[in-house]
Structures are given as structure tokens and as C-alpha cells.
Design an enzyme around this catalytic site. Structure first.
Site, short mmCIF file in Angstrom:
data_model
loop_
_atom_site.label_atom_id
_atom_site.label_comp_id
_atom_site.label_asym_id
_atom_site.label_seq_id
_atom_site.Cartn_x
_atom_site.Cartn_y
_atom_site.Cartn_z
N ASP A 111 0.70 -0.79 0.17
CA ASP A 111 -0.02 0.23 0.16
C ASP A 111 0.98 1.19 -0.07
O ASP A 111 2.17 0.95 0.12
CB ASP A 111 -0.78 0.20 0.96
CG ASP A 111 -1.06 1.70 1.36
OD1 ASP A 111 -1.80 1.71 0.40
OD2 ASP A 111 -1.53 1.28 2.83
N LEU A 112 0.73 2.74 -0.44
CA LEU A 112 1.17 3.62 -0.38
C LEU A 112 0.97 4.91 0.55
O LEU A 112 1.71 4.46 1.68
CB LEU A 112 0.60 4.55 -1.84
CG LEU A 112 2.17 5.20 -2.28
CD1 LEU A 112 1.94 5.57 -3.84
CD2 LEU A 112 2.24 6.04 -1.80
N ASP A 113 -0.28 5.82 0.86
CA ASP A 113 -0.20 6.32 2.15
C ASP A 113 -0.35 5.33 3.46
O ASP A 113 -1.21 4.07 2.94
CB ASP A 113 -1.31 6.45 1.89
CG ASP A 113 -1.69 7.32 0.32
OD1 ASP A 113 -1.43 8.85 0.95
OD2 ASP A 113 -1.08 7.28 -0.75
N ASP A 132 -1.87 -0.20 6.03
CA ASP A 132 -2.42 0.62 7.12
C ASP A 132 -4.07 0.28 7.26
O ASP A 132 -5.00 1.01 8.23
CB ASP A 132 -1.68 2.10 7.25
CG ASP A 132 -2.61 2.83 6.48
OD1 ASP A 132 -2.88 2.01 5.05
OD2 ASP A 132 -2.81 4.00 6.56
MG LIG Z 1 -2.97 3.44 3.62
#
Ligand SMILES: [Mg+2]
Length: 243
Positions: free
Chosen positions: A20-22, A196
């Protein structure tokens, strides 16, 4: 559900990583447009790509275009807009997932955003309503998206951190991982999904169903077997598995 524990050391060459990124590769910031993948993180990912024989994909709620901007100069296989957009390795052609959201639904969300001063973002296969600038509008935002999703079974609501989205039901981070896991060089490797937020749960379920692992970043209930505290904690763990 047993609480997630600190992940063990994993041998890079046997594993495929879905990131995942953010909140995973970049710290969460007030305005999504201001997010940054640090040079340190980019260096770790570059080494991970090399040591896994290119088996690293970004699996994000952002569009592919936005993922590429943040990861630049890295251009990785990726799933954008929660699995609605897919870009496989090798060909690097874009195999599009779902259709775009119907115009009347988009209009409804855009109108609500403009009346309430929120940011609405149209992406392939989803429309995102960001309420980070006005957290008191969380309930109204969620209700709007839930209402549209409840009236049309092509769609589902996704409620993330300070964002509610209307998305095509048929695609999620889990279907994206299944697609990659069936494709070289990911095929035959143990899948590891790291994320997250709530939409990462589809990814954790799929990775674990395919014999792999989920790693949840930060607090909150999760199906993931493992947990790391923060973006920095993830970077430290990555450093520990890289040769
Ligand atoms: Mg995220």
C-alpha cells in the site's frame, strides 16, 4: 482473532511484496496531494525490487498516475484505485479493471463536495470524497456514499481514513493480488501484503489465503497475522530483511 505480532525475517527471493502507499510507504498528511515517499524509502524499495527479482507491486487507493508520480523514478507493477486499475509487469500495458462510476452518481458526490467545501476526486472506477479538511462532515459523507451504494448493486462503499469512496464492487485489493500472483515474476512466490487501512484487509485475506502473510501498519483490528507500528517501523523491518 489473535492479535497480530511482529513479522519474522523473510527471505526476499522467495516472497512477492504487495505494498500500500499512504500510511505504508509514505506518512499520511493533511492533503493527499502533499504526500511524499522519502529518498530513504525509495532506496529500500529499489533494493527490494532487485532482491525479489522484480516481485514488488504497489496496491493503492490512488490512481496509477498518482502512484507513478509519488514513486518516481521507480515505475512498478501496480494496482490503482483499490484494484480498479491494474498494470502488470513485462508488458506494462494497462489492463483496466472496472468501468467508471455512472455520471449521475458522480454528479451527486461532486455537488455535495462543492456545497460543503470538501474535495471530491474522480479516479478510474471510483469517486473519493475526502473530508480531512472538515472531520465534522464524516457522518454526512459516509451516509451519502452508503446511500448511493445501497441503491445500486454494482457499487460498494469504502470508508478509509478521512475518505469515503464509491467503487465498483467487482474489484478490490484482494482481486488485484490474485491477478499478480498468477503472473510472472510474482507466480510461485509467497505473497506478502503490507498496508495500514481498512481496504488493505481484502489484500491481507487474499495473501493469507494464497499461503502468504498480511502485515498491518499501525493500530486497529485486522485480519493480518503481523503488525508493525509505523511507516518508520516498516522501513526498519525492510532494512532487516534486505541483504
Ligand atoms: Mg494506506
Amino acid at each position: 482473532m489473535q492479535d497480530a505480532t511482529f513479522p519474522p525475517v523473510m527471505t526476499c527471493r522467495d516472497h512477492a511484496f504487495y505494498l500500500d502507499l499512504d500510511g505504508t510507504l509514505a506518512e499520511i498528511v493533511a492533503r493527499p496531494a502533499d504526500a511524499v515517499v522519502t529518498a530513504t524509502m525509495r532506496d529500500l524499495i529499489t533494493r527490494l525490487v532487485s532482491q525479489t527479482n522484480q516481485s514488488v507491486a504497489v496496491v493503492s487507493g490512488r490512481s496509477l498516475k498518482d502512484i507513478d508520480r509519488l514513486m518516481h523514478p521507480l515505475l512498478l507493477p501496480a494496482a490503482g484505485s483499490h484494484g480498479q486499475e491494474l498494470r502488470f509487469p513485462n508488458s506494462f500495458t494497462e489492463a483496466k479493471g472496472g468501468n467508471d462510476i455512472a455520471a449521475d452518481a458522480v454528479t451527486k458526490i461532486m455537488e455535495f463536495a462543492s456545497l460543503s467545501g470538501l474535495l471530491a476526486e474522480t479516479k478510474p472506477g471510483t469517486v473519493a470524497l475526502h473530508y480531512r479538511s472538515a472531520p465534522d462532515l464524516e457522518a454526512a459523507s459516509r451516509n451519502l456514499i452508503d446511500g448511493i451504494a445501497a441503491r445500486d448493486d454494482r457499487y460498494r462503499a469504502i470508508h478509509g481514513k478521512m475518505v469515503s469512496e464509491l467503487a465498483q464492487r467487482a474489484f478490490d485489493k484482494g482481486t488485484a493480488i490474485a491477478g499478480f500472483a498468477d503472473t510472472a515474476p510474482f507466480r510461485g512466490k509467497v505473497p506478502v501484503m503490507v498496508g495500514d487501512d481498512v481496504t488493505d484487509e481484502d489484500g491481507f485475506h487474499m495473501a493469507q489465503k494464497l499461503g502468504g502473510h498480511g502485515i498491518k501498519i499501525g493500530p486497529g483490528p485486522t485480519a493480518a497475522r503481523y503488525r508493525l507500528n509505523s511507516v518508520t517501523g516498516f522501513a526498519t523491518w525492510l532494512e532487516s530483511i534486505l541483504g
